[in-house]
Design a protein around this motif. Structure first.
Motif, PDB file in Angstrom:
ATOM      1  N   LEU A  31       0.820  -1.211   0.000  1.00 38.19           N
ATOM      2  CA  LEU A  31       0.000   0.000   0.000  1.00 38.19           C
ATOM      3  C   LEU A  31       0.856   1.265   0.000  1.00 38.19           C
ATOM      4  O   LEU A  31       0.545   2.233  -0.698  1.00 38.19           O
ATOM      5  N   SER A 136      -7.615   4.678   2.657  1.00 40.84           N
ATOM      6  CA  SER A 136      -6.894   3.489   2.212  1.00 40.84           C
ATOM      7  C   SER A 136      -7.430   2.228   2.896  1.00 40.84           C
ATOM      8  O   SER A 136      -7.363   2.106   4.116  1.00 40.84           O
ATOM      9  N   MET A 137      -7.979   1.325   2.111  1.00 39.43           N
ATOM     10  CA  MET A 137      -8.450   0.015   2.579  1.00 39.43           C
ATOM     11  C   MET A 137      -9.451   0.119   3.733  1.00 39.43           C
ATOM     12  O   MET A 137      -9.468  -0.706   4.628  1.00 39.43           O
ATOM     13  N   MET A 165      -7.966   3.903  -2.051  1.00 41.37           N
ATOM     14  CA  MET A 165      -7.437   2.570  -2.374  1.00 41.37           C
ATOM     15  C   MET A 165      -8.329   1.558  -1.678  1.00 41.37           C
ATOM     16  O   MET A 165      -8.629   1.699  -0.494  1.00 41.37           O
ATOM     17  N   ASP A 166      -8.777   0.556  -2.419  1.00 44.42           N
ATOM     18  CA  ASP A 166      -9.630  -0.463  -1.816  1.00 44.42           C
ATOM     19  C   ASP A 166      -9.638  -1.705  -2.695  1.00 44.42           C
ATOM     20  O   ASP A 166      -8.884  -1.805  -3.666  1.00 44.42           O
ATOM     21  N   LEU A 167     -10.525  -2.636  -2.346  1.00 40.37           N
ATOM     22  CA  LEU A 167     -10.581  -3.924  -3.030  1.00 40.37           C
ATOM     23  C   LEU A 167     -11.446  -3.869  -4.287  1.00 40.37           C
ATOM     24  O   LEU A 167     -12.464  -3.184  -4.307  1.00 40.37           O
ATOM     25  N   GLY A 191     -15.673  -5.171  -2.115  1.00 37.05           N
ATOM     26  CA  GLY A 191     -15.061  -4.568  -3.291  1.00 37.05           C
ATOM     27  C   GLY A 191     -15.979  -3.637  -4.065  1.00 37.05           C
ATOM     28  O   GLY A 191     -17.198  -3.677  -3.931  1.00 37.05           O
ATOM     29  N   ARG A 218      -0.569  -7.847  -5.891  1.00 37.22           N
ATOM     30  CA  ARG A 218      -1.681  -8.193  -5.015  1.00 37.22           C
ATOM     31  C   ARG A 218      -1.321  -7.902  -3.554  1.00 37.22           C
ATOM     32  O   ARG A 218      -0.166  -7.937  -3.160  1.00 37.22           O
ATOM     33  N   LEU A 219      -2.349  -7.617  -2.793  1.00 34.73           N
ATOM     34  CA  LEU A 219      -2.180  -7.305  -1.378  1.00 34.73           C
ATOM     35  C   LEU A 219      -2.122  -8.605  -0.585  1.00 34.73           C
ATOM     36  O   LEU A 219      -2.972  -9.473  -0.765  1.00 34.73           O
ATOM     37  N   LYS A 230      -5.387 -10.304  -2.042  1.00 39.55           N
ATOM     38  CA  LYS A 230      -6.514  -9.557  -2.606  1.00 39.55           C
ATOM     39  C   LYS A 230      -5.997  -8.605  -3.677  1.00 39.55           C
ATOM     40  O   LYS A 230      -4.875  -8.103  -3.586  1.00 39.55           O
ATOM     41  N   ILE A 232      -6.336  -4.977  -5.471  1.00 41.92           N
ATOM     42  CA  ILE A 232      -6.813  -3.648  -5.087  1.00 41.92           C
ATOM     43  C   ILE A 232      -6.815  -2.672  -6.273  1.00 41.92           C
ATOM     44  O   ILE A 232      -6.236  -2.952  -7.333  1.00 41.92           O
TER      45      ILE A 232
END
Length: 239
Positions: A31, A136-137, A165-167, A191, A218-219, A230, A232
């Motif tokens: 991130l 963020s997330m 920032m997210d899924l 998401g 990927r996270l 995941k 993002i």
């Protein structure tokens, strides 16, 4: 955010504030890299860019957690306010800020902006007219994400930018969720698509120049020894 949903989030992340670093170390690294590498894609106004040089640039991070993203972007703005509903997270935020030697330009405050009426401690003019608002997330933890964006849009100055920032949505979002324990109860949506995000940005009055980009890396995060991955996205829009 209803009291119950907000309270569940607060309680769960209160506990997580102590183990956040170890559980999310790899994910945090990703991130931070994304925030720094995509910042000029999000906005061309930073203290080290031609458009932002010499300007007083103020940033708000909502649901800031321990402050990793705030600290990653702090060198490129003049000041940062981090808000979170968890005392533990704000303690970690201010501790991390102090250790980084940035206490003069960064501050963390406990506040729930999504309560029915915004708390008095963040109602002063210094908590409005931000040049950039970052989430963020955390959007998937908000009970009403669209309402959240509207609240945050009100905190942006005209011309200010919102970075999220997210899924991305996953077809099999329940895969492995039973292993994630109580965090499941803090998730309102699995998401967000580009179309959903664009509509929310527009409804929040921050839809100008909307962009949405899926991140290749990927996270990764760990829960009870299990690794999860995941995908993002990062999105931006201007007021």
């Amino acid at each position: 955010m209803t009291r119950d949903f907000a309270e569940t989030n607060r309680q769960v992340f209160e506990k997580k504030s102590r183990t956040y670093k170890s559980d999310f170390a790899k994910g945090v690294e990703t991130l931070v890299n994304v925030a720094q590498s995509q910042r000029t894609w999000v906005s061309n106004v930073w203290t080290d860019t031609e458009a932002g040089q010499g300007k007083d640039l103020r940033m708000l991070e909502y649901a800031c957690g321990p402050g990793h993203i705030s600290l990653a972007l702090a060198p490129f703005v003049s000041s940062v306010v981090g808000l979170d509903i968890s005392d533990g997270m704000i303690e970690e935020f201010n501790k991390n800020v102090h250790e980084a030697g940035r206490s003069d330009t960064m501050t963390g405050i406990k506040a729930n902006l999504l309560a029915d009426s915004a708390p008095a401690e963040v109602s002063g003019p210094e908590y409005f007219d931000f040049d950039i608002v970052v989430v963020s997330m955390a959007l998937h933890h908000f009970e009403h994400p669209g309402k959240a964006l509207k609240c945050l849009g009100e905190r942006l100055k005209n011309g200010g930018v919102m970075m999220i920032m997210d899924l991305i949505p996953e077809q099999h979002h329940d895969h492995g969720l039973h292993q994630m324990g109580e965090v499941v109860h803090t998730i309102s949506k699995h998401g967000f698509s580009a179309e959903e995000m664009q509509k929310m940005y527009e409804d929040a009055g921050a839809g100008d120049g909307f962009k949405y980009q899926v991140i290749e890396e990927r996270l990764e995060f760990t829960k009870d020894g299990n690794k999860f991955h995941k995908t993002i996205f990062v999105a931006r829009g201007q007021k």
